[in-house]
Design a protein around this motif. Structure first.
Motif, PDB file in Angstrom:
ATOM      1  N   GLY A  37      -9.086  -3.122   1.586  1.00 40.15           N
ATOM      2  CA  GLY A  37      -8.125  -3.931   0.845  1.00 40.15           C
ATOM      3  C   GLY A  37      -6.933  -3.088   0.423  1.00 40.15           C
ATOM      4  N   TRP A  38      -5.904  -3.766  -0.046  1.00 43.87           N
ATOM      5  CA  TRP A  38      -4.674  -3.139  -0.499  1.00 43.87           C
ATOM      6  C   TRP A  38      -4.335  -3.653  -1.890  1.00 43.87           C
ATOM      7  N   GLU A  39      -3.887  -2.758  -2.778  1.00 34.03           N
ATOM      8  CA  GLU A  39      -3.432  -3.203  -4.092  1.00 34.03           C
ATOM      9  C   GLU A  39      -2.155  -4.021  -3.953  1.00 34.03           C
ATOM     10  N   ASP A  40      -1.294  -3.637  -3.018  1.00 35.01           N
ATOM     11  CA  ASP A  40      -0.020  -4.314  -2.815  1.00 35.01           C
ATOM     12  C   ASP A  40       0.136  -4.574  -1.317  1.00 35.01           C
ATOM     13  N   VAL A  41      -0.115  -5.815  -0.896  1.00 35.41           N
ATOM     14  CA  VAL A  41      -0.071  -6.126   0.530  1.00 35.41           C
ATOM     15  C   VAL A  41       1.351  -6.154   1.086  1.00 35.41           C
ATOM     16  N   SER A  42       2.347  -6.075   0.228  1.00 34.45           N
ATOM     17  CA  SER A  42       3.719  -6.081   0.730  1.00 34.45           C
ATOM     18  C   SER A  42       4.008  -4.863   1.593  1.00 34.45           C
TER      19      SER A  42
END
Length: 49
Positions: A37-42
């Motif tokens: 997962g990513w904290e910030d998918v941007s």
């Protein structure tokens, strides 16, 4: 899947962090899964110039 080293490497190079491991069953075959997962998918979005 844990055995898919090239797939795991891709997610890691894209900045993903492992956050979950589990076992999945397909019929009588059990495989180890790894979720990233990513904290910030941007960070995964391409920026147009």
């Amino acid at each position: 899947m844990k055995q898919n080293k090239s797939g795991l490497g891709f997610y890691e190079r894209m900045g993903g962090k492992e956050y979950l491991r589990r076992k999945s069953e397909f019929g009588e075959v059990v495989v180890d899964d790894v979720a990233y997962g990513w904290e910030d998918v941007s960070v995964l979005c391409l920026e147009e110039k």
